[in-house]
Design a protein around this motif. Structure first.
Motif, PDB file in Angstrom:
ATOM      1  N   ALA A 145       0.943  -1.097  -0.044  1.00 50.75           N
ATOM      2  CA  ALA A 145      -0.141  -0.019   0.068  1.00 50.75           C
ATOM      3  C   ALA A 145       0.984   1.289   0.018  1.00 50.75           C
ATOM      4  O   ALA A 145       0.580   2.228  -0.568  1.00 50.75           O
ATOM      5  CB  ALA A 145      -0.928   0.073   1.224  1.00 50.75           C
ATOM      6  N   ILE A 146       2.082   1.166   0.720  1.00 55.90           N
ATOM      7  CA  ILE A 146       2.751   2.288   0.680  1.00 55.90           C
ATOM      8  C   ILE A 146       3.392   2.663  -0.560  1.00 55.90           C
ATOM      9  O   ILE A 146       3.521   3.885  -1.158  1.00 55.90           O
ATOM     10  CB  ILE A 146       4.264   2.014   1.679  1.00 55.90           C
ATOM     11  CG1 ILE A 146       3.538   2.182   3.028  1.00 55.90           C
ATOM     12  CG2 ILE A 146       5.043   2.975   1.594  1.00 55.90           C
ATOM     13  CD1 ILE A 146       4.684   1.586   4.057  1.00 55.90           C
ATOM     14  N   VAL A 147       3.810   1.677  -1.327  1.00 65.34           N
ATOM     15  CA  VAL A 147       4.330   1.981  -2.815  1.00 65.34           C
ATOM     16  C   VAL A 147       3.311   2.495  -3.672  1.00 65.34           C
ATOM     17  O   VAL A 147       3.366   3.236  -4.378  1.00 65.34           O
ATOM     18  CB  VAL A 147       4.886   0.597  -3.450  1.00 65.34           C
ATOM     19  CG1 VAL A 147       5.297   0.889  -4.903  1.00 65.34           C
ATOM     20  CG2 VAL A 147       5.965   0.244  -2.567  1.00 65.34           C
ATOM     21  N   GLU A 148       2.027   1.843  -3.564  1.00 66.40           N
ATOM     22  CA  GLU A 148       0.940   2.039  -4.285  1.00 66.40           C
ATOM     23  C   GLU A 148       0.529   3.755  -4.000  1.00 66.40           C
ATOM     24  O   GLU A 148       0.305   4.511  -5.053  1.00 66.40           O
ATOM     25  CB  GLU A 148      -0.320   1.397  -4.039  1.00 66.40           C
ATOM     26  CG  GLU A 148      -1.506   1.909  -4.829  1.00 66.40           C
ATOM     27  CD  GLU A 148      -2.640   0.872  -4.567  1.00 66.40           C
ATOM     28  OE1 GLU A 148      -3.850   1.399  -4.934  1.00 66.40           O
ATOM     29  OE2 GLU A 148      -2.798  -0.078  -3.506  1.00 66.40           O
ATOM     30  N   VAL A 149       0.377   4.164  -2.756  1.00 67.01           N
ATOM     31  CA  VAL A 149       0.280   5.622  -2.530  1.00 67.01           C
ATOM     32  C   VAL A 149       1.557   6.484  -3.125  1.00 67.01           C
ATOM     33  O   VAL A 149       1.084   7.590  -3.484  1.00 67.01           O
ATOM     34  CB  VAL A 149       0.101   5.870  -0.832  1.00 67.01           C
ATOM     35  CG1 VAL A 149      -0.134   7.255  -0.514  1.00 67.01           C
ATOM     36  CG2 VAL A 149      -1.264   5.025  -0.709  1.00 67.01           C
ATOM     37  N   ILE A 205       7.243   6.862 -10.854  1.00 66.53           N
ATOM     38  CA  ILE A 205       6.007   6.274 -11.005  1.00 66.53           C
ATOM     39  C   ILE A 205       6.117   4.913 -11.584  1.00 66.53           C
ATOM     40  O   ILE A 205       5.668   4.004 -10.953  1.00 66.53           O
ATOM     41  CB  ILE A 205       4.793   7.110 -11.572  1.00 66.53           C
ATOM     42  CG1 ILE A 205       4.689   8.566 -11.269  1.00 66.53           C
ATOM     43  CG2 ILE A 205       3.543   6.378 -11.765  1.00 66.53           C
ATOM     44  CD1 ILE A 205       4.027   9.356 -11.696  1.00 66.53           C
ATOM     45  N   LYS A 206       6.573   4.835 -12.762  1.00 70.06           N
ATOM     46  CA  LYS A 206       6.727   3.464 -13.536  1.00 70.06           C
ATOM     47  C   LYS A 206       7.592   2.486 -12.645  1.00 70.06           C
ATOM     48  O   LYS A 206       7.244   1.407 -12.362  1.00 70.06           O
ATOM     49  CB  LYS A 206       7.545   3.906 -14.829  1.00 70.06           C
ATOM     50  CG  LYS A 206       7.820   2.560 -15.518  1.00 70.06           C
ATOM     51  CD  LYS A 206       8.570   2.849 -16.941  1.00 70.06           C
ATOM     52  CE  LYS A 206       9.078   1.661 -17.509  1.00 70.06           C
ATOM     53  NZ  LYS A 206       9.799   1.779 -18.721  1.00 70.06           N
ATOM     54  N   ASN A 207       8.795   3.041 -12.102  1.00 74.86           N
ATOM     55  CA  ASN A 207       9.593   2.090 -11.156  1.00 74.86           C
ATOM     56  C   ASN A 207       8.904   1.660  -9.916  1.00 74.86           C
ATOM     57  O   ASN A 207       8.907   0.391  -9.585  1.00 74.86           O
ATOM     58  CB  ASN A 207      10.619   2.681 -10.819  1.00 74.86           C
ATOM     59  CG  ASN A 207      11.655   3.293 -11.976  1.00 74.86           C
ATOM     60  OD1 ASN A 207      12.348   4.306 -12.016  1.00 74.86           O
ATOM     61  ND2 ASN A 207      11.831   2.128 -13.084  1.00 74.86           N
ATOM     62  N   PHE A 208       8.182   2.689  -9.391  1.00 74.07           N
ATOM     63  CA  PHE A 208       7.232   2.046  -8.089  1.00 74.07           C
ATOM     64  C   PHE A 208       6.218   1.003  -8.355  1.00 74.07           C
ATOM     65  O   PHE A 208       6.132  -0.024  -7.568  1.00 74.07           O
ATOM     66  CB  PHE A 208       6.513   3.250  -7.673  1.00 74.07           C
ATOM     67  CG  PHE A 208       7.208   4.327  -6.777  1.00 74.07           C
ATOM     68  CD1 PHE A 208       8.228   3.795  -5.754  1.00 74.07           C
ATOM     69  CD2 PHE A 208       7.296   5.651  -6.827  1.00 74.07           C
ATOM     70  CE1 PHE A 208       8.918   4.503  -4.810  1.00 74.07           C
ATOM     71  CE2 PHE A 208       7.850   6.541  -6.072  1.00 74.07           C
ATOM     72  CZ  PHE A 208       8.913   5.963  -4.838  1.00 74.07           C
ATOM     73  N   ARG A 209       5.661   1.262  -9.549  1.00 79.20           N
ATOM     74  CA  ARG A 209       4.466   0.217 -10.094  1.00 79.20           C
ATOM     75  C   ARG A 209       4.944  -0.907 -10.495  1.00 79.20           C
ATOM     76  O   ARG A 209       4.525  -2.013 -10.061  1.00 79.20           O
ATOM     77  CB  ARG A 209       3.489   0.787 -10.989  1.00 79.20           C
ATOM     78  CG  ARG A 209       2.684   2.202 -10.440  1.00 79.20           C
ATOM     79  CD  ARG A 209       1.695   2.818 -11.507  1.00 79.20           C
ATOM     80  NE  ARG A 209       0.971   3.723 -10.742  1.00 79.20           N
ATOM     81  CZ  ARG A 209       0.353   4.708 -11.128  1.00 79.20           C
ATOM     82  NH1 ARG A 209       0.410   5.013 -12.466  1.00 79.20           N
ATOM     83  NH2 ARG A 209      -0.406   5.568 -10.396  1.00 79.20           N
ATOM     84  N   GLU A 210       6.240  -0.843 -11.204  1.00 85.35           N
ATOM     85  CA  GLU A 210       6.905  -2.182 -11.547  1.00 85.35           C
ATOM     86  C   GLU A 210       7.250  -2.903 -10.178  1.00 85.35           C
ATOM     87  O   GLU A 210       7.140  -4.148 -10.170  1.00 85.35           O
ATOM     88  CB  GLU A 210       8.132  -1.947 -12.226  1.00 85.35           C
ATOM     89  CG  GLU A 210       7.991  -1.482 -13.770  1.00 85.35           C
ATOM     90  CD  GLU A 210       9.168  -1.195 -14.456  1.00 85.35           C
ATOM     91  OE1 GLU A 210      10.265  -0.733 -13.852  1.00 85.35           O
ATOM     92  OE2 GLU A 210       9.087  -0.828 -15.622  1.00 85.35           O
ATOM     93  N   ALA A 269       5.906  -6.899  -9.399  1.00 87.79           N
ATOM     94  CA  ALA A 269       6.933  -7.877  -9.150  1.00 87.79           C
ATOM     95  C   ALA A 269       6.472  -8.613  -7.643  1.00 87.79           C
ATOM     96  O   ALA A 269       6.558  -9.586  -7.325  1.00 87.79           O
ATOM     97  CB  ALA A 269       8.127  -7.393  -9.084  1.00 87.79           C
ATOM     98  N   LEU A 270       6.112  -7.643  -6.716  1.00 90.93           N
ATOM     99  CA  LEU A 270       5.812  -8.125  -5.364  1.00 90.93           C
ATOM    100  C   LEU A 270       4.555  -8.808  -5.468  1.00 90.93           C
ATOM    101  O   LEU A 270       4.579  -9.898  -4.659  1.00 90.93           O
ATOM    102  CB  LEU A 270       5.862  -6.691  -4.488  1.00 90.93           C
ATOM    103  CG  LEU A 270       5.504  -7.072  -2.858  1.00 90.93           C
ATOM    104  CD1 LEU A 270       6.632  -7.822  -2.455  1.00 90.93           C
ATOM    105  CD2 LEU A 270       5.102  -5.767  -2.117  1.00 90.93           C
ATOM    106  N   ALA A 271       3.646  -8.388  -6.318  1.00 83.34           N
ATOM    107  CA  ALA A 271       2.200  -9.387  -6.332  1.00 83.34           C
ATOM    108  C   ALA A 271       2.611 -10.614  -7.040  1.00 83.34           C
ATOM    109  O   ALA A 271       1.957 -11.596  -6.565  1.00 83.34           O
ATOM    110  CB  ALA A 271       1.467  -8.618  -7.298  1.00 83.34           C
TER     111      ALA A 271
END
Length: 373
Positions: free
Chosen positions: A109-113, A222-227, A231-233
């Motif tokens: 959730a932290i990375v998403e926000v 943004i791209k790196n956070f979501r990547e 990967a975590l998912a």
């Protein structure tokens, strides 16, 4: 008997009117002189100059629009994530196929926000600090030194400060196992991009030459956070949701907010210009943006560290801390005033914001102490 008083005020208002007239005449003189020069030029030069004037007029209209319209600004934005309904924490395995070949893990959730806050700053809104007209200023006076068009820029920088702090913690502790495993390359790139200078345009003088503007770097983060979250998912990355990492995270946020509190105090104590303090709005909106970011990030941390919070029976204290963040975001005055604390005409918004910042920091310190027992 009242005639001398009436005459006195009549003269006062007369000279005020004369002064205002001279001020407008002084401001209008360059434009009138330019108009006279323009009328006596040839049509080719008139066309070129007219086009440039229209171009700058369009740029200024766009600039004023972007600085005054705050798209998707919402102090209650954390509620939309519904983190309290999540049943898995970051990195926790959810399911797997019979052969164990496909696994699914919880997203952070932290990375998403963090990604969404940056998206809010540079995609849903224009990044003000690197816009050409913001950099040129008001007749070459830095907009931060004027009372105009700088509130949104200061707010965005405050939001970005919160994301930068979280990016460092993700790289150093949260995105690796006990700080001894390899640093995640995606988070490392995100941190490098989000730390980029906040005021870079397409061209610069130091060093001289073309540059990649600030928003392009932030979009890369943004791209790196979501990547990383993808990967975590897929259980291909780690999120180390241990109690000591949460303690360190709270320490870092508390320290960052404490620094802002000192800035607010310094300005409030040493500059009592009331509505005429042209830097008070920058300090206020930077602090507001910082709290705006940390409000969502703390709510996200509550989801990522849900097991730790539950084990230490911190639910009520955690909710109270989030409530303090939200309370601070209720202060949105149209004009920021930095008056004396004991004054009765001009309010002191910096001292008020400083009070809320200290309340938030006090709650974070209390959370950290309970966790460390």
């Amino acid at each position: 008997m009242l005639e001398p008083i009436v005459e006195f005020f009549t003269r006062i208002f007369h000279w005020i009117g004369v002064g205002i007239g001279w001020l407008f005449a002084w401001l209008a003189w360059p434009f009138l002189a330019l108009g006279r020069w323009y009328r006596h030029r040839g049509w080719i030069l008139q066309a070129v100059v007219g086009s440039l004037v229209l171009l700058f007029a369009g740029l200024y209209i766009y600039f004023m629009w972007q600085t005054q319209v705050w798209t998707n600004f919402n102090p209650d934005y954390p509620a939309a994530y519904k983190f309290d309904e999540r049943t898995v924490t970051a990195g926790e395995q959810v399911n797997a196929t019979e052969g164990g070949e496909t696994r699914t893990c919880g997203r952070s959730a932290i990375v998403e926000v963090a990604a969404d806050l940056t998206d809010f700053n540079v995609n849903e809104n224009a990044w003000i600090s690197s816009m050409l007209l913001y950099k040129t200023g008001f007749f070459f006076i830095d907009w931060d030194n004027t009372p105009f068009f700088d509130n949104k820029a200061a707010f965005q920088r405050g939001v970005n400060q919160g994301v930068r702090r979280i990016a460092v913690e993700l790289v150093d502790a949260l995105g690796r196992v006990r700080g001894t495993s390899q640093i995640d390359a995606r988070l490392q790139k995100a941190r490098e991009s989000i730390q980029f200078s906040e005021d870079t345009w397409y061209f610069g003088l130091n060093p001289f030459g073309p540059k990649a503007p600030t928003p392009s770097f932030y979009r890369q983060s943004i791209k790196n956070f979501r990547e990383f979250n993808d990967a975590l998912a897929n259980c291909e990355a780690v999120f180390d949701a241990r109690a000591d990492n949460l303690i360190q995270l709270l320490d870092r946020i508390s320290s960052d907010i404490g620094s802002t509190s000192a800035i607010l105090r310094e300005r409030s104590e040493n500059y009592n210009g009331g509505w005429f303090d042209t830097r008070a709005d920058d300090r206020f909106w930077f602090a507001y943006g910082q709290l705006y970011a940390y409000y969502g990030l703390l709510d996200a941390a509550g989801a990522d560290f849900a097991d730790v919070i539950r084990q230490r029976s911190l639910e009520s204290l955690w909710e109270a801390t989030e409530g303090q963040f939200r309370a601070a975001l209720t202060i949105t005055p149209a004009i920021i005033s930095n008056g004396r604390e004991d004054g009765w005409i001009m309010p002191t918004h910096l001292a008020t914001m400083g009070f809320y910042v200290l309340r938030v920091r006090s709650n974070l310190v209390e959370l950290r102490q309970v966790l460390d027992r």
